[in-house]
Design a protein around this motif. Structure first.
Motif, PDB file in Angstrom:
ATOM      1  N   GLU A 108      -7.125 -50.622  18.387  1.00 29.34           N
ATOM      2  CA  GLU A 108      -7.815 -51.882  18.168  1.00 29.34           C
ATOM      3  C   GLU A 108      -8.491 -52.368  19.444  1.00 29.34           C
ATOM      4  O   GLU A 108      -8.016 -52.124  20.556  1.00 29.34           O
ATOM      5  N   VAL A 109      -9.599 -53.071  19.234  1.00 27.23           N
ATOM      6  CA  VAL A 109     -10.402 -53.586  20.344  1.00 27.23           C
ATOM      7  C   VAL A 109     -10.666 -55.066  20.098  1.00 27.23           C
ATOM      8  O   VAL A 109     -10.897 -55.483  18.959  1.00 27.23           O
ATOM      9  N   ARG A 110     -10.649 -55.858  21.168  1.00 31.22           N
ATOM     10  CA  ARG A 110     -10.984 -57.276  21.075  1.00 31.22           C
ATOM     11  C   ARG A 110     -11.864 -57.639  22.272  1.00 31.22           C
ATOM     12  O   ARG A 110     -12.236 -56.757  23.058  1.00 31.22           O
ATOM     13  N   THR A 111     -12.221 -58.906  22.391  1.00 36.23           N
ATOM     14  CA  THR A 111     -13.127 -59.311  23.461  1.00 36.23           C
ATOM     15  C   THR A 111     -12.434 -60.248  24.447  1.00 36.23           C
ATOM     16  O   THR A 111     -11.515 -60.992  24.089  1.00 36.23           O
ATOM     17  N   ARG A 112     -12.910 -60.214  25.677  1.00 37.84           N
ATOM     18  CA  ARG A 112     -12.474 -61.164  26.694  1.00 37.84           C
ATOM     19  C   ARG A 112     -13.490 -61.172  27.826  1.00 37.84           C
ATOM     20  O   ARG A 112     -13.834 -60.126  28.375  1.00 37.84           O
ATOM     21  N   LEU A 148     -15.252 -55.737  26.050  1.00 39.72           N
ATOM     22  CA  LEU A 148     -14.271 -55.276  25.075  1.00 39.72           C
ATOM     23  C   LEU A 148     -13.018 -54.834  25.812  1.00 39.72           C
ATOM     24  O   LEU A 148     -13.104 -54.170  26.848  1.00 39.72           O
ATOM     25  N   ILE A 149     -11.875 -55.194  25.270  1.00 38.55           N
ATOM     26  CA  ILE A 149     -10.607 -54.812  25.893  1.00 38.55           C
ATOM     27  C   ILE A 149      -9.658 -54.288  24.823  1.00 38.55           C
ATOM     28  O   ILE A 149      -9.858 -54.492  23.631  1.00 38.55           O
ATOM     29  N   GLY A 150      -8.626 -53.618  25.270  1.00 40.76           N
ATOM     30  CA  GLY A 150      -7.617 -53.069  24.374  1.00 40.76           C
ATOM     31  C   GLY A 150      -6.850 -51.989  25.099  1.00 40.76           C
ATOM     32  O   GLY A 150      -7.369 -51.361  26.037  1.00 40.76           O
ATOM     33  N   GLU A 151      -5.621 -51.767  24.679  1.00 37.41           N
ATOM     34  CA  GLU A 151      -4.790 -50.763  25.337  1.00 37.41           C
ATOM     35  C   GLU A 151      -5.435 -49.388  25.311  1.00 37.41           C
ATOM     36  O   GLU A 151      -5.289 -48.596  26.237  1.00 37.41           O
ATOM     37  N   SER A 152      -6.158 -49.081  24.240  1.00 31.08           N
ATOM     38  CA  SER A 152      -6.716 -47.744  24.081  1.00 31.08           C
ATOM     39  C   SER A 152      -7.951 -47.490  24.937  1.00 31.08           C
ATOM     40  O   SER A 152      -8.373 -46.339  25.073  1.00 31.08           O
ATOM     41  N   LEU A 153      -8.524 -48.530  25.538  1.00 35.53           N
ATOM     42  CA  LEU A 153      -9.750 -48.330  26.311  1.00 35.53           C
ATOM     43  C   LEU A 153      -9.512 -47.637  27.644  1.00 35.53           C
ATOM     44  O   LEU A 153     -10.446 -47.114  28.245  1.00 35.53           O
ATOM     45  N   ALA A 154      -8.275 -47.655  28.110  1.00 31.43           N
ATOM     46  CA  ALA A 154      -7.913 -46.965  29.359  1.00 31.43           C
ATOM     47  C   ALA A 154      -8.820 -47.355  30.523  1.00 31.43           C
ATOM     48  O   ALA A 154      -9.255 -46.509  31.312  1.00 31.43           O
ATOM     49  N   GLY A 155      -9.142 -48.644  30.616  1.00 35.77           N
ATOM     50  CA  GLY A 155      -9.942 -49.129  31.741  1.00 35.77           C
ATOM     51  C   GLY A 155     -11.446 -49.030  31.555  1.00 35.77           C
ATOM     52  O   GLY A 155     -12.202 -49.488  32.415  1.00 35.77           O
ATOM     53  N   GLU A 156     -11.912 -48.443  30.459  1.00 34.30           N
ATOM     54  CA  GLU A 156     -13.353 -48.335  30.244  1.00 34.30           C
ATOM     55  C   GLU A 156     -13.946 -49.709  29.949  1.00 34.30           C
ATOM     56  O   GLU A 156     -13.298 -50.587  29.373  1.00 34.30           O
ATOM     57  N   GLU A 157     -15.224 -49.883  30.313  1.00 34.03           N
ATOM     58  CA  GLU A 157     -15.951 -51.130  30.083  1.00 34.03           C
ATOM     59  C   GLU A 157     -17.231 -50.806  29.330  1.00 34.03           C
ATOM     60  O   GLU A 157     -18.311 -50.701  29.917  1.00 34.03           O
ATOM     61  N   PRO A 158     -17.164 -50.620  28.015  1.00 28.09           N
ATOM     62  CA  PRO A 158     -18.325 -50.146  27.263  1.00 28.09           C
ATOM     63  C   PRO A 158     -19.519 -51.094  27.272  1.00 28.09           C
ATOM     64  O   PRO A 158     -20.663 -50.637  27.325  1.00 28.09           O
ATOM     65  N   ILE A 159     -19.277 -52.408  27.227  1.00 28.55           N
ATOM     66  CA  ILE A 159     -20.403 -53.352  27.235  1.00 28.55           C
ATOM     67  C   ILE A 159     -21.131 -53.292  28.575  1.00 28.55           C
ATOM     68  O   ILE A 159     -22.362 -53.205  28.624  1.00 28.55           O
ATOM     69  N   ARG A 160     -20.385 -53.335  29.656  1.00 31.73           N
ATOM     70  CA  ARG A 160     -21.005 -53.264  30.981  1.00 31.73           C
ATOM     71  C   ARG A 160     -21.743 -51.940  31.149  1.00 31.73           C
ATOM     72  O   ARG A 160     -22.866 -51.899  31.680  1.00 31.73           O
ATOM     73  N   PRO A 209     -14.918 -47.586  14.862  1.00 29.10           N
ATOM     74  CA  PRO A 209     -14.312 -47.394  13.539  1.00 29.10           C
ATOM     75  C   PRO A 209     -13.917 -48.733  12.928  1.00 29.10           C
ATOM     76  O   PRO A 209     -13.566 -49.677  13.647  1.00 29.10           O
ATOM     77  N   ASP A 210     -13.957 -48.813  11.619  1.00 25.53           N
ATOM     78  CA  ASP A 210     -13.697 -50.083  10.945  1.00 25.53           C
ATOM     79  C   ASP A 210     -12.354 -50.695  11.316  1.00 25.53           C
ATOM     80  O   ASP A 210     -12.226 -51.910  11.476  1.00 25.53           O
ATOM     81  N   ASP A 211     -11.324 -49.848  11.463  1.00 29.30           N
ATOM     82  CA  ASP A 211      -9.997 -50.390  11.732  1.00 29.30           C
ATOM     83  C   ASP A 211      -9.792 -50.795  13.190  1.00 29.30           C
ATOM     84  O   ASP A 211      -8.723 -51.287  13.551  1.00 29.30           O
ATOM     85  N   ALA A 212     -10.818 -50.621  14.021  1.00 29.96           N
ATOM     86  CA  ALA A 212     -10.697 -51.013  15.422  1.00 29.96           C
ATOM     87  C   ALA A 212     -11.059 -52.473  15.647  1.00 29.96           C
ATOM     88  O   ALA A 212     -10.743 -53.036  16.702  1.00 29.96           O
ATOM     89  N   LEU A 213     -11.737 -53.094  14.674  1.00 29.48           N
ATOM     90  CA  LEU A 213     -12.199 -54.469  14.829  1.00 29.48           C
ATOM     91  C   LEU A 213     -11.616 -55.362  13.746  1.00 29.48           C
ATOM     92  O   LEU A 213     -11.555 -54.974  12.572  1.00 29.48           O
TER      93      LEU A 213
END
Length: 305
Positions: A200-204, A208-220, A245-249
């Protein structure tokens, strides 16, 4: 548990090594059932994931089938190994104009990383074998997941119709940094990344943030690439979108902020075509003869990776 290469294995969900004994697996399962149950304040999604993980390895026979690759995973392997050739043709309506090879760069990168990880001199019979993929490091699994995500997005974009033009695997002008899809239509010009982080991904604070992002910053990251492409093409983007994916948001469309006048948002895969057709409130639209001028500029300036 989903079929994404980034999906956690049953062992990872249960918090035990793949070498754990059956008794250790069972104890971990029972402990997690107690601590994740919604009745004691646990997370419902986590509770379901624990049960699904246990179903895959609940008996020695189930576990052996999972470890060696079951018939279900053979189907999964076929799905992973077959690059998408565009949207399935179910009617005679014209598709969007499309250029480039969606997912091609990621697939080449995946095969390169997989060969390096397996080791020189080791014969790699099937680089898409699920049993092999799930033991690979995160970077390798994520690379394959992104290739699959890009191909899935390309199928969606093809359904937009002849009023839209799509460029895939676009070189941003920055080494090793591409824009997965550039979409031009009457509702605007969009820079798009297709991602699958496996959670799952959320915003801050505009990201976009979330445990699964492993430090990535996709928007930036997308903003930096879009800026470089804007400089090369002299056209401005209406919005920067990250497709997940649909279940990520938790919502179909999650606005994140804006960058230099371009709206930034995360979008569920299933609603992407409707979002692009309707446009986004407050974004630059491209109508009339302007769309031809913008298309000409992009077509002459865009390069592919």
């Amino acid at each position: 548990m989903t079929d994404s290469p980034t999906s956690a294995t049953p062992y990872e969900v249960l918090g035990v090594p793949a070498t754990a004994s059956h008794d250790e697996l069972r104890r971990a399962y029972k402990r997690l059932l107690r601590t994740t149950h919604p009745d004691v304040g646990g997370d419902a999604g986590r509770f379901i994931a624990v049960q699904q993980a246990w179903e895959r390895v609940a008996t020695p026979e189930d576990r052996a089938a999972y470890d060696r690759g079951s018939s279900r995973e053979s189907d999964q392997r076929e799905a992973w190994a077959q690059p998408a050739g565009g949207a399935p043709r179910r009617d005679s309506r014209p598709t969007a104009r499309s250029y480039g090879h969606p997912g091609g760069w990621r697939r080449e990168r995946y095969l390169q990383l997989m060969r390096e990880w397996v080791g020189r001199g080791v014969e790699l019979d099937d680089p898409y074998d699920p049993a092999l993929v799930r033991t690979a490091p995160w970077e390798i699994r994520h690379t394959l997941a992104d290739a699959l995500a890009e191909e899935a997005t390309a199928r969606q974009l093809a359904t937009l119709g002849i009023g839209y033009t799509v460029w895939h695997d676009v070189d941003s002008g920055r080494a090793g940094e591409k824009i997965d899809h550039v979409v031009l239509g009457p509702t605007g010009l969009f820079a798009i990344l297709s991602e699958d982080f496996g959670g799952e991904v959320r915003t801050r604070r505009g990201e976009l943030i979330g445990e699964s992002l492993a430090g990535e910053e996709p928007i930036r990251s997308l903003a930096v690439r879009a800026k470089a492409l804007t400089r090369a093409t002299r056209v401005k983007f209406s919005a920067l979108l990250v497709v997940l994916p649909d279940d990520a948001l938790a919502e179909p469309l999650l606005e994140v902020g804006s960058v230099r006048g371009a709206l930034t948002a995360a979008v569920r895969h299933s609603v992407l075509p409707s979002v692009l057709r309707a446009g986004l409130p407050g974004t630059r639209q491209v109508g009339g003869v302007d769309i031809f001028d913008v298309r000409t500029k992009l077509q002459s300036a865009i390069r592919f990776v």
